[in-house]
Design a protein around this motif. Structure first.
Motif, PDB file in Angstrom:
ATOM      1  N   VAL A  66      -5.353   0.292  -8.201  1.00  0.00           N
ATOM      2  CA  VAL A  66      -4.804  -1.383  -8.323  1.00  0.00           C
ATOM      3  C   VAL A  66      -4.272  -1.405  -9.036  1.00  0.00           C
ATOM      4  O   VAL A  66      -4.300  -1.176 -10.839  1.00  0.00           O
ATOM      5  CB  VAL A  66      -6.144  -1.819  -7.810  1.00  0.00           C
ATOM      6  N   ARG A  67      -2.742  -1.182  -9.062  1.00  0.00           N
ATOM      7  CA  ARG A  67      -2.028  -2.272 -10.326  1.00  0.00           C
ATOM      8  C   ARG A  67      -1.440  -3.666  -9.551  1.00  0.00           C
ATOM      9  O   ARG A  67      -1.005  -3.743  -9.111  1.00  0.00           O
ATOM     10  CB  ARG A  67      -0.317  -0.938 -10.991  1.00  0.00           C
ATOM     11  N   VAL A  68      -1.257  -4.464 -10.648  1.00  0.00           N
ATOM     12  CA  VAL A  68      -1.020  -5.672 -10.754  1.00  0.00           C
ATOM     13  C   VAL A  68      -0.073  -6.223 -11.713  1.00  0.00           C
ATOM     14  O   VAL A  68       0.701  -5.995 -12.715  1.00  0.00           O
ATOM     15  CB  VAL A  68      -1.801  -6.156 -10.998  1.00  0.00           C
ATOM     16  N   VAL A  69       1.113  -6.588 -10.564  1.00  0.00           N
ATOM     17  CA  VAL A  69       2.513  -7.022 -11.168  1.00  0.00           C
ATOM     18  C   VAL A  69       2.299  -8.777 -10.862  1.00  0.00           C
ATOM     19  O   VAL A  69       2.368  -8.400 -10.130  1.00  0.00           O
ATOM     20  CB  VAL A  69       3.812  -6.473  -9.678  1.00  0.00           C
TER      21      VAL A  69
ATOM     22  N   PHE B 183      -4.500   5.753   4.042  1.00  0.00           N
ATOM     23  CA  PHE B 183      -3.261   5.099   3.933  1.00  0.00           C
ATOM     24  C   PHE B 183      -2.728   5.569   5.034  1.00  0.00           C
ATOM     25  O   PHE B 183      -1.755   5.135   5.530  1.00  0.00           O
ATOM     26  CB  PHE B 183      -3.022   4.325   2.621  1.00  0.00           C
ATOM     27  N   GLN B 184      -2.491   6.964   4.955  1.00  0.00           N
ATOM     28  CA  GLN B 184      -0.998   7.988   5.300  1.00  0.00           C
ATOM     29  C   GLN B 184      -1.615   7.019   7.077  1.00  0.00           C
ATOM     30  O   GLN B 184      -0.821   7.438   7.778  1.00  0.00           O
ATOM     31  CB  GLN B 184      -1.211   9.135   5.130  1.00  0.00           C
ATOM     32  N   LEU B 185      -2.346   7.427   7.390  1.00  0.00           N
ATOM     33  CA  LEU B 185      -3.229   7.666   8.866  1.00  0.00           C
ATOM     34  C   LEU B 185      -2.639   6.103   9.553  1.00  0.00           C
ATOM     35  O   LEU B 185      -1.799   6.228  10.732  1.00  0.00           O
ATOM     36  CB  LEU B 185      -4.447   7.840   8.778  1.00  0.00           C
TER      37      LEU B 185
ATOM     38  N   LEU C   6       0.495  -1.511   0.267  1.00  0.00           N
ATOM     39  CA  LEU C   6       0.130   0.150  -0.187  1.00  0.00           C
ATOM     40  C   LEU C   6       0.668   1.320  -0.117  1.00  0.00           C
ATOM     41  O   LEU C   6       1.982   1.765   0.795  1.00  0.00           O
ATOM     42  CB  LEU C   6      -1.222  -0.018   0.688  1.00  0.00           C
ATOM     43  N   ASP C   7       0.396   2.233  -1.012  1.00  0.00           N
ATOM     44  CA  ASP C   7       1.250   3.492  -1.056  1.00  0.00           C
ATOM     45  C   ASP C   7       0.436   4.507  -0.614  1.00  0.00           C
ATOM     46  O   ASP C   7      -0.734   4.722  -0.752  1.00  0.00           O
ATOM     47  CB  ASP C   7       1.791   3.370  -2.426  1.00  0.00           C
ATOM     48  N   ARG C   8       1.463   5.641  -0.166  1.00  0.00           N
ATOM     49  CA  ARG C   8       1.339   6.939   0.560  1.00  0.00           C
ATOM     50  C   ARG C   8      -0.279   7.522  -0.314  1.00  0.00           C
ATOM     51  O   ARG C   8      -0.930   8.427   0.044  1.00  0.00           O
ATOM     52  CB  ARG C   8       2.152   7.527   1.240  1.00  0.00           C
ATOM     53  N   SER C   9      -0.036   7.557  -2.097  1.00  0.00           N
ATOM     54  CA  SER C   9      -0.473   7.851  -2.944  1.00  0.00           C
ATOM     55  C   SER C   9      -2.172   7.376  -2.810  1.00  0.00           C
ATOM     56  O   SER C   9      -2.738   7.409  -3.902  1.00  0.00           O
ATOM     57  CB  SER C   9       0.051   6.994  -4.051  1.00  0.00           C
ATOM     58  N   GLY C  10      -2.075   5.941  -2.145  1.00  0.00           N
ATOM     59  CA  GLY C  10      -4.046   5.579  -2.436  1.00  0.00           C
ATOM     60  C   GLY C  10      -3.387   4.150  -2.981  1.00  0.00           C
ATOM     61  O   GLY C  10      -5.022   3.989  -3.431  1.00  0.00           O
ATOM     62  N   LEU C  11      -1.904   4.627  -3.817  1.00  0.00           N
ATOM     63  CA  LEU C  11      -2.386   2.742  -4.720  1.00  0.00           C
ATOM     64  C   LEU C  11      -1.900   1.821  -3.979  1.00  0.00           C
ATOM     65  O   LEU C  11      -1.505   1.832  -3.570  1.00  0.00           O
ATOM     66  CB  LEU C  11      -0.989   3.482  -6.082  1.00  0.00           C
TER      67      LEU C  11
ATOM     68  N   LEU D 278     -10.775  -3.857  -0.538  1.00  0.00           N
ATOM     69  CA  LEU D 278     -10.012  -2.781   0.311  1.00  0.00           C
ATOM     70  C   LEU D 278     -11.601  -1.553  -0.148  1.00  0.00           C
ATOM     71  O   LEU D 278     -10.782   0.241   0.381  1.00  0.00           O
ATOM     72  CB  LEU D 278      -8.715  -2.294  -0.070  1.00  0.00           C
ATOM     73  N   GLY D 279     -11.907  -1.255  -0.702  1.00  0.00           N
ATOM     74  CA  GLY D 279     -13.493   0.199  -1.215  1.00  0.00           C
ATOM     75  C   GLY D 279     -12.361   1.047  -1.807  1.00  0.00           C
ATOM     76  O   GLY D 279     -12.331   1.966  -1.872  1.00  0.00           O
ATOM     77  N   LEU D 280     -11.266   0.533  -3.231  1.00  0.00           N
ATOM     78  CA  LEU D 280     -11.327   1.193  -4.089  1.00  0.00           C
ATOM     79  C   LEU D 280     -11.754   1.552  -4.957  1.00  0.00           C
ATOM     80  O   LEU D 280     -12.676   0.677  -5.496  1.00  0.00           O
ATOM     81  CB  LEU D 280      -9.078   0.528  -4.107  1.00  0.00           C
ATOM     82  N   GLN D 281     -11.644   2.287  -5.857  1.00  0.00           N
ATOM     83  CA  GLN D 281     -11.892   2.592  -7.472  1.00  0.00           C
ATOM     84  C   GLN D 281     -10.474   1.374  -8.157  1.00  0.00           C
ATOM     85  O   GLN D 281      -9.300   1.529  -7.951  1.00  0.00           O
ATOM     86  CB  GLN D 281     -11.538   3.590  -8.013  1.00  0.00           C
TER      87      GLN D 281
END
Ligand code: FES
Ligand code: FES
Lengths: 784, 183
Positions: free
Chosen positions: A511-514, A589-591, A473-478, A504-507
């Protein structure tokens, strides 16, 4: 199976936001714009091109190879032969009988003998011509019956069983008394010809051996993890010095699920030359690399009571395996073990024998090992219905296995939407009004089937998870997801993205997939056995659920509210009781990162212990089964013998359809492939061991003009163990196509087609035989 | 000792006009247009599935007409305009559009892109069809795509993609909606 492997069927936050929506694919636009990179799209500075020399003989001993003249050609950097890669491998640990290049024998036309790396393809091809090979010809086995009858000369010297590759005999219940007491017994012989995958992308690899001693292989494979293991074994490199990456993949269908010669050869050539090496198979080489659907000669006996209830099934199957074992052990089991649904029968026996022949090796193709028996069995059922004067749907309804059942061979079936599949195709096709009432030459046929959603058999026995996922999880919300799964076009990465966004309730764009990179991603066993959605999906839910609590509590703490009031939805966090309060995901995510630590999680899935308590009882045991029913409509031209499939209705129970557009694509692609196998495709090897037509013109793939109208009808029986209730959709929907087509021809013109493919010649012959049978007296008179 | 890697083919310098740019390339005489696109110009969007004219994965537009680039010698393309899959979105943007070409968007929205290997050729064939006939009938769509083999889709979602464009008129990108009838 731990509690963490069961996640329930409910939406994580009250209602589904992405699941069921049919969103576009994660790599759709990359593919639509030409930006997606496939193996042959990659190149590296100083890259060499490699080519393979192949045997022109089906069976021969290698007396000597002289590659001096090839090596002397300017521009040639290395030539390798079997002596350079003598270690045997094979996808199954019990039958490792392949080498990357022939060591002492060649076993089919096309068996790799030597490989060359040169500055360009032309030079490599020229070098191949200069390699001298001295062969001592041996008797070629091209007919499986001959391989069964004699083991001399052996195709594999070290096999105790002559030219038999695998034999399985299993019996359940009292088969003989069931036959003795049966009201009706239907018997029949069925032939399944061979077919191949014909993915449009040919196999291709790029290998690089770095100065750090790390070998990187980009390969068009659907089984990154197994290729990783096989490379280590064959090259003698420790696995941590090997990295395997699957780039975008141009179709596979099981045809890229073995380790292939080019993966080893390009790797060794890269090591030997200290330069990157690419090898791309020609289309002709792809036909010889094969691993396609096994030809099977099948004899079935089916016993039933007067009401059509099945009493027993007895099968004998001879399987033509080609030159190597590949997945053959599993194929041999699957040919019997996967038949025991969607109908109940109390007694079952099968004897399946796979033999070696000097032909391109067979392996798994979409619906591995079970498409052939399904064809035979569903035609048997149609004949049984005919004999008893029952509607084919009614016959099947009288024999439903149902949900939460155990099959005669001890497989646990949970969710089961087969009855609904029958209703859907019956209704959509207008069966009741139309079947048997269409003008002569037109007909409807139906068939059903069941298939696995992965299997608990992990190819090499080990107690570790079958599927692993890692989240960052990134601070950017990604959220970046590291998935070992192989997206081969079926959309695994799209499903991974959908599930993470849901949990995770995201758009979706957050989300990126590697995926499918052995250095970066946890192990997943690969794209086979229709295991992806079920197993990777469950691993994703496991990983996400470990993070949800952390995220929720960080936000709840900061807001000073009860965690139950915190909901993650569409890229934001909201307070359910105070509509004015919300945060973007990035802030949440930052919290959480400030409160707890750098954010990440792993998740995994393993199957419960499944299967019957007997040798082979776990093979074909799946945590969930999918179900399919087809109705196929045909027109038969009695003048030319040509069958035209006009349309097909496909109902498939895939559990919850996580993405109905992807599910429909799998259903349509499967049905198309099955119908093509019935009518036109044939992987045929002639009496010299040569492929009859190793090109995409001669191996006739249906074009847009030939393909029938396909109607997908999705049935969702929510599975208690699938991710949100999902099951497989990639392979099951192929199975009924072939028998449904045969049964439709019967409805159209009254002939039974039991020997594939259904060519005009066979149709005309059957029509003549039927006409002769209808006029025995006339024939006798005219004969005098 | 001969220095390895220095052997050169006698080639010719060709001038090719691809996606609006002019390139001078020095390639062996027998190279096809597909080889030049993929291995010289880095335009790997055109795919090679057979290299003998059977699959259509290598389809490009030559003066607006679909052509099998593995059967066209590179020098035969001199003096003609070549449009590859990479050229579609920039062309659309240059004409004042945004994002990708509507044909690309429709293929994406319909789920037609499974493995995608056939799709650059397929999309270009569809694009050429729609350019000359914005409202093709289903039989016309089937006929126009008959040179492009797809092994994944059973063609149905490809037909859906073209049908969306044929009904919407090629100007607007279609919305996503599941095609299958669900229980
Ligand atoms: S690569 Fe050109 S037609 Fe197949
Ligand atoms: S999408 Fe895979 S070949 Fe067409």
């Amino acid at each position: 199976m731990g509690a963490r492997d069961r996640h329930g069927i409910d939406p994580p936050w009250g209602e589904f936001r992405h699941v069921g929506q049919g969103s576009t694919k994660i790599d759709g636009l990359a593919k639509a714009t030409g930006a997606a990179l496939y193996a042959d799209d990659l190149s590296l500075p100083l890259m060499l091109h490699a080519k393979t020399l192949r045997s022109p003989h089906p069976h021969a001993r290698l007396r000597a190879i002289d590659s001096g003249a090839a090596l002397a050609l300017p521009g040639v950097h290395a030539v390798i032969t079997g002596r350079d890669l003598p270690v045997r491998y094979g996808i199954l640990p019990w039958s490792q009988d392949e080498t990357a290049l022939a060591v002492d024998k060649v076993r089919f036309v096309g068996d790799p003998v030597a490989a060359v790396a040169a500055v360009d393809e032309d030079t490599a091809n020229e070098a191949l011509k200069r390699i001298r090979v001295d062969y001592e010809l041996l008797h070629p086995f091209l007919d499986p019956r001959e391989s069964l009858a004699r083991g001399d000369p052996p195709i594999h010297e070290d096999r105790k069983e002559g030219n038999v590759s695998k034999k399985v005999e299993l019996a359940f219940g009292d088969v003989d008394s069931a036959f003795a007491g049966a009201a009706v017994v239907i018997e029949g012989d069925y032939d399944f010809h061979g077919t191949t995958h014909a993915a449009i992308e040919p196999h291709c690899v790029l290998a690089r051996y770095g100065p750090d001693g790390v070998l990187t292989l980009w390969s068009s494979t659907q089984i990154t993890h197994y290729v990783h293991r096989a490379l280590s074994r064959v090259l003698g490199l420790p696995p941590h010095r090997i990295r395997v990456i699957q780039p975008c993949l141009g179709g596979a269908f099981g045809g890229k699920s073995d380790p292939f010669s080019l993966e080893f050869c390009a790797s060794l050539l890269a090591i030997r030359t200290a330069r990157p090496v690419k090898m791309l198979y020609t289309r002709e080489e792809v036909f010889y690399a094969h691993r396609g659907r096994h030809p099977m000669q099948m004899r079935y006996r089916t016993a039933a009571g007067p009401d059509g209830r099945l009493a027993a099934v007895d099968a004998r199957i001879l399987i033509d395996g080609g030159a190597y074992s590949s997945y053959g052990l599993v194929t041999t089991y699957y040919s019997g073990q996967l038949l025991t649904g969607p109908y109940h029968f109390p007694a079952y026996r099968f004897e399946s024998t796979r033999v070696f022949t000097n032909k391109p090796p067979c392996g798994p193709k979409r619906g591995h090992g079970s498409v052939q028996p399904r064809f035979a069995f569903e035609v048997q059922l149609d004949r049984l219905a005919e004999r008893l004067g029952l509607d084919p749907f009614e016959l099947r309804r009288r024999n439903l296995l149902g949900a939460d059942a155990t099959t005669v061979n001890g497989q646990r079936v949970t969710s089961n939407g087969f009855a609904r599949c029958l209703e859907r195709v019956e209704e959509a096709s207008g069966w009741r009004q139309r079947r048997g009432r269409l003008p002569r030459g037109r007909g409807l046929g139906m068939a059903g089937s069941m298939y696995i959603s992965g299997t608990n058999y992990p190819i090499y026995p080990n107690p570790m998870p079958q599927s692993g996922i890692q989240l960052k999880l990134d601070r950017s919300g990604l959220v970046t997801v590291f998935s070992g799964g192989n997206d081969i076009g079926q959309g695994t990465n799209t499903i991974v993205r959908c599930l993470v966004a849901e949990e995770l309730g995201l758009q979706l764009e957050q989300v990126r997939v590697v995926a499918a990179d052995t250095d970066l991603c946890p192990v997943d066993l690969g794209a086979y056995s229709s295991r992806g959605t079920f197993m990777i999906g469950n691993a994703v839910l496991d990983a996400c659920r470990k993070l949800r609590g952390t995220l929720v509590s960080a936000v709840a703490e900061s807001w000073g509210v009860d965690p139950r009031r915190v909901r993650f939805v569409d890229g934001a966090v909201v307070d359910l009781e105070d509509p004015g309060r919300s945060l973007p995901t990035a802030d949440a995510f930052q919290l959480a990162e400030a409160r707890f630590d750098t954010l990440g999680a792993t998740g995994s899935y393993n199957t419960p212990s499944l299967g019957g308590d007997y040798r082979g009882g776990t093979i074909g045991a799946s945590p969930a089964y999918s179900f399919t029913a087809h109705v196929v409509e045909v027109t038969v031209d009695e003048e030319t013998g040509r069958i035209t499939c006009e349309r097909a209705w496909i109902a498939h129970d895939c559990g919850r359809a996580l993405n109905p557009v992807l599910v429909a694509g799998q259903m349509e692609g499967s049905a198309y492939m099955g119908l093509a196998e019935a009518l036109v495709e044939e992987h045929e090897v002639n009496r010299f061991g040569l492929h009859r037509g190793p090109s995409l013109l001669d191996y006739r793939l249906p074009t847009s003009v030939d393909t029938p109208e396909l109607h997908s009808l999705i049935v969702e029986s929510l599975d208690p163990e699938g991710p949100y209730g999902a099951k497989e959709a990639g392979e099951g929907p192929l199975h009924p196509a072939i028998p449904a087509l045969s049964n439709a021809v019967f409805d159209a013109v009254g002939i039974r087609l039991q020997h594939l493919p259904f060519t005009p010649g066979k149709v005309l012959k059957a029509l003549r035989a039927a006409a002769a049978e209808r006029r025995p007296a006339v024939a006798a008179v005219s004969g005098t | 000792m001969l220095v390895r890697g220095l052997r050169r083919k006698i080639g010719v310098i060709l001038q090719l006009q691809v996606n609006g740019d002019v390139h001078e390339v020095d390639v062996p005489d027998h190279w096809t247009l597909l080889e030049v696109l993929r291995y010289r110009l880095g335009l790997t969007g055109s795919k090679q599935g057979c290299d003998k004219g059977d699959c259509g994965a290598c389809t490009v537009l030559l003066d607006g007409q679909p052509a099998i680039s593995c059967l066209v010698l590179a020098r035969e393309a001199e003096g003609r305009s070549v449009l590859t899959i990479e050229g579609l979105a920039p062309r659309h943007v240059a004409a004042g559009g945004c994002g990708v070409d509507p044909v690309q968007a429709a293929f994406d929205a319909s789920g037609a892109l499974q493995c995608g290997f056939c799709q650059s050729g397929m999309i270009l064939s569809a694009w050429a069809l729609l350019a000359r006939n914005p409202r093709p009938r289903p039989e016309e769509v089937r006929a126009a795509l008959a040179g492009n083999l797809c092994r994944c889709t059973g063609y149905t979602q490809i037909f859906d993609a073209v049908a969306r464009l044929a009904t919407a008129g090629a100007a607007t990108a279609p919305e996503t909606s599941p095609e299958a009838v669900r229980d």
